[in-house]
Design a protein around this motif. Structure first.
Motif, PDB file in Angstrom:
ATOM      1  N   ARG A 149      -2.065   7.849   6.992  1.00  0.00           N
ATOM      2  CA  ARG A 149      -1.262   8.022   5.782  1.00  0.00           C
ATOM      3  C   ARG A 149      -0.697   6.688   5.299  1.00  0.00           C
ATOM      4  O   ARG A 149      -0.514   5.743   6.064  1.00  0.00           O
ATOM      5  CB  ARG A 149      -0.108   8.981   6.037  1.00  0.00           C
ATOM      6  N   LYS A 150      -0.384   6.655   4.015  1.00  0.00           N
ATOM      7  CA  LYS A 150       0.300   5.496   3.440  1.00  0.00           C
ATOM      8  C   LYS A 150       1.799   5.644   3.684  1.00  0.00           C
ATOM      9  O   LYS A 150       2.410   6.621   3.260  1.00  0.00           O
ATOM     10  CB  LYS A 150       0.012   5.430   1.936  1.00  0.00           C
ATOM     11  N   PHE A 151       2.387   4.655   4.372  1.00  0.00           N
ATOM     12  CA  PHE A 151       3.820   4.675   4.657  1.00  0.00           C
ATOM     13  C   PHE A 151       4.585   3.601   3.894  1.00  0.00           C
ATOM     14  O   PHE A 151       5.805   3.667   3.806  1.00  0.00           O
ATOM     15  CB  PHE A 151       4.063   4.465   6.159  1.00  0.00           C
ATOM     16  N   GLU A 152       3.866   2.591   3.353  1.00  0.00           N
ATOM     17  CA  GLU A 152       4.519   1.467   2.690  1.00  0.00           C
ATOM     18  C   GLU A 152       4.230   1.480   1.196  1.00  0.00           C
ATOM     19  O   GLU A 152       3.333   2.159   0.719  1.00  0.00           O
ATOM     20  CB  GLU A 152       4.042   0.141   3.304  1.00  0.00           C
ATOM     21  N   LYS A 153       5.002   0.676   0.466  1.00  0.00           N
ATOM     22  CA  LYS A 153       4.891   0.649  -0.997  1.00  0.00           C
ATOM     23  C   LYS A 153       3.569   0.062  -1.476  1.00  0.00           C
ATOM     24  O   LYS A 153       2.948   0.582  -2.401  1.00  0.00           O
ATOM     25  CB  LYS A 153       6.063  -0.173  -1.572  1.00  0.00           C
ATOM     26  N   ASP A 154       3.119  -1.003  -0.843  1.00  0.00           N
ATOM     27  CA  ASP A 154       1.941  -1.745  -1.298  1.00  0.00           C
ATOM     28  C   ASP A 154       0.684  -1.163  -0.650  1.00  0.00           C
ATOM     29  O   ASP A 154       0.406  -1.402   0.524  1.00  0.00           O
ATOM     30  CB  ASP A 154       2.099  -3.226  -0.941  1.00  0.00           C
ATOM     31  N   LEU A 155      -0.090  -0.418  -1.429  1.00  0.00           N
ATOM     32  CA  LEU A 155      -1.298   0.221  -0.901  1.00  0.00           C
ATOM     33  C   LEU A 155      -2.340  -0.809  -0.500  1.00  0.00           C
ATOM     34  O   LEU A 155      -2.990  -0.679   0.546  1.00  0.00           O
ATOM     35  CB  LEU A 155      -1.880   1.182  -1.945  1.00  0.00           C
ATOM     36  N   THR A 156      -2.507  -1.851  -1.303  1.00  0.00           N
ATOM     37  CA  THR A 156      -3.512  -2.873  -0.999  1.00  0.00           C
ATOM     38  C   THR A 156      -3.221  -3.554   0.320  1.00  0.00           C
ATOM     39  O   THR A 156      -4.106  -3.723   1.167  1.00  0.00           O
ATOM     40  CB  THR A 156      -3.564  -3.920  -2.128  1.00  0.00           C
ATOM     41  N   GLU A 157      -1.965  -3.955   0.521  1.00  0.00           N
ATOM     42  CA  GLU A 157      -1.580  -4.607   1.765  1.00  0.00           C
ATOM     43  C   GLU A 157      -1.688  -3.646   2.940  1.00  0.00           C
ATOM     44  O   GLU A 157      -2.101  -4.026   4.042  1.00  0.00           O
ATOM     45  CB  GLU A 157      -0.154  -5.145   1.640  1.00  0.00           C
TER      46      GLU A 157
END
Length: 617
Positions: free
Chosen positions: A223-231
């Motif tokens: 899952r995505k947990f951080e704001k910056d998807l690319t990073e």
């Protein structure tokens, strides 16, 4: 149940219904209620037996259905069929750091939440979910491959639902198949640790399980947990460790990468920027197949990870094979205690930069963290300490530049004297350096010695979970970029946001470049190129951690102050006088071997250029 048996049972049911319908006694005569008030009692024989017949039929159909299900389970699960029929039943336990839910169906971890962390948008950080962490534990039986995580287990031992720091308890699941045969799954929970102990035992099975190995498959949607998807996608991968080759990993930058691992591994992890889910064991995991991919994923996920390993059946047959799961943060100090090289899940740069981070920066940072809660202030103090430690090197570098500036008029005269003959000009310049006692490389060496520390920060701050969701000034989260404005378009290599810390860093770097230019002898195009690099870094660092840009900004301000102070301490007239005195003393001094080799190298370079120019004509 076979087809003929089912047909026979249905025919018998029909014959019973027909018998009771045709051969039952006729009902008694109807009594006129006006003449006889005696109640007519219905004999049992006179009841309508069609209902009885229908009940028998329904019961028979249920028996038939159950029999068919049992036969189906036996054909699929064989000796394990008695535990194959069951439904999910969840049990939740809480420790100081995790909330963990088990499912009796499979005896598996159904969900795990990290209690001390949240996602970037304030939601609970659920690191494991049964729907996204699909695990299989496959053995080969007489009926074929059987997934032991599809079976139903009884909870035979459980701790209190709440465990405090210092508490350690077991959660024991067991499936009993009779004749001394059973499967045990034992989880060990600790009140203050992110590790979950896991033991597996297959007891009493002789010829029911075929082959030498069993297979563990773990497919995980990260899952995505951080704001910056690319990073987040750039930092997500599978890491693994083998005793022979150490820690290795799949590509973080590729859209898809996979590898067949021939050497046994002792742990693997689904690693994201600040968290990871891992399986660790001293039992060799063999023939591993690892794969990561981000193709076709929605913005809700960063990557798909797939891990398949084989483990010797002898390690869990009639004894408890010991494993452990790790679900937790990528905190360097915590990871060091989990397994060999497990802290390598945090990439701290290549050698020697990683050494600076591991043995200097992390330790200093954690000492400051004990006494100061504001991470912006910690970064400022860290800059002061590093600048103080490097100040002797900075001083030497600045003095070297001042000496070069004093010699600039004489160096220019030498260039004019020899015109376009660079070889002779450089040779005479080297002689001048030797006579006045100046090493032209002395200004570069201090800078080179500082580079590992400067680059160490480039890896340290973006990987420091301590900075995650820590606010400072206008930045809401020092572990990602600060944004003071969102652009309605995307600038290539820059992005669609404006980072104020990055702008301040760029302006301060330009100030430093100008300040150094006051004492530098660099002229011409090279002097202008110095001003291009800070702008390039503005594009590069715009989407990096705000803490990194803030560190470089503070470092630039302190460096400018250092240079201003050193400039006041240095007397250029005195330096010129010393150099002239050295020149008189060394007028008959022979050229050193180093300078001879340097002159020969320059001569060879000039000749190579001339030969190349002739060939081109």
């Amino acid at each position: 149940m076979e087809k003929n048996q089912a047909t026979g049972l249905i025919l018998i049911s029909i014959l019973l219904i027909a018998y009771f319908w045709f051969f039952a006694d006729a009902p008694g005569p109807v009594v006129d209620e006006t003449n006889d008030q005696t109640e007519q009692v219905e004999s049992p024989e006179s009841r309508d037996t069609s209902t009885l017949g229908n009940n028998d039929g329904s019961r028979a159909e249920n028996l038939e259905s159950d029999s068919l299900i049992n036969e189906s389970l036996k054909s699929k699960y064989g000796v394990f069929a008695s535990a194959a029929n069951g439904t999910s039943e969840l049990i939740t336990f809480n420790t100081d750091v995790i909330e963990i839910t088990f499912d009796k169906k499979g005896g598996i971890i159904s969900q795990l939440e990290l209690k001390n962390f949240e996602t970037y948008d304030g939601q609970p950080l659920v690191l494991a979910e049964e729907s996204l962490d699909q695990q299989q534990l496959i053995v080969n039986a007489a009926v074929g491959a059987v997934d032991l995580y599809e079976l139903n287990y009884e909870l035979v031992e459980k701790p209190n639902s709440i465990l405090k720091a210092g508490d350690t308890s077991r959660v024991v699941f067991k499936a009993d198949f009779g004749n001394g045969r059973s499967i045990e799954q034992i989880y060990t929970l600790s009140g203050s640790h992110y590790e979950v102990g896991y033991e597996l035992a297959l007891n009493g099975f002789q010829n029911e399980i075929i082959g030498e190995n069993f297979t563990l498959i773990w497919n995980k949607k990260m899952r995505k947990f951080e704001k910056d998807l690319t990073e987040s996608r750039r930092k997500a991968t599978i890491n693994y460790y083998s005793v022979e080759d150490g820690m290795d990993y799949l590509s973080e930058s590729a859209d898809t990468d996979e590898e067949i691992l021939t050497e046994p591994i002792q742990w693997f992890s689904f690693k994201q920027n600040f968290f990871n889910s891992a399986l660790i064991t001293d039992i060799p995991m063999q023939r591993a197949h690892a794969k990561v991919s981000q193709e076709g994923l929605s913005d809700e996920f960063v990557k798909d990870g797939e891990m398949k390993v084989e483990i010797a059946l002898s390690e869990v047959k009639d004894k408890k094979g010991e494993f452990k799961f790790y679900y937790g943060p990528n905190n360097y100090k915590i990871l060091q205690t989990v397994a060999a090289d497990f802290e390598e899940n945090i990439y701290l740069g290549w050698f020697p930069i990683s050494l600076v981070n591991k043995y200097v920066i992390i330790n200093v940072f954690h000492v400051l963290e004990k006494y100061i809660s504001n991470y912006g202030i910690i970064i400022i103090i860290l800059v002061f300490l590093i600048k103080l430690a490097l100040s002797p090197l900075s001083y030497k570098s600045y003095v070297s530049m001042a000496k070069t500036k004093v010699l600039k008029p004489q160096l220019d005269e030498i260039k004019e004297k020899h015109g376009g003959d660079m070889q002779k000009a450089q040779a005479e310049q080297m002689q001048l350096y030797q006579k006045v006692g100046v090493n032209p490389l002395s200004g570069c060496i201090p800078l080179l010695l500082q580079m590992p520390i400067l680059f160490a920060m480039f890896y340290f701050f973006p990987s420091s979970i301590e900075l995650r969701q820590e606010a400072f000034l206008w930045a809401n989260d020092l572990s990602t970029y600060d944004s003071i404005a969102t652009l309605p378009f995307t600038i290539p290599f820059y992005g669609n946001h404006v980072s104020l810390f990055t702008i301040l860093m760029t302006l301060s770097t330009l100030l430093i470049t100008w300040s150094q230019g006051q004492v530098s002898s660099v002229q011409g195009p090279m002097k202008n190129i110095q001003y291009i690099m800070p702008v390039v870094f503005m594009f590069v660092l715009n989407s990096f951690a705000a803490a990194l840009s803030f560190y470089y900004f503070v470092a630039n301000i302190i460096t400018y102050g250092q240079q201003a102070l050193i400039r006041k301490m240095i007397d250029e007239d005195k330096i010129k006088q010393i150099l002239e005195e050295n020149k008189k003393k060394n007028v008959n001094k022979k050229t050193s071997k180093f300078q001879q080799r340097l002159q020969e190298a320059m001569k060879a370079s000039e000749e190579a250029k001339k030969n190349k120019s002739k060939k081109s004509k």
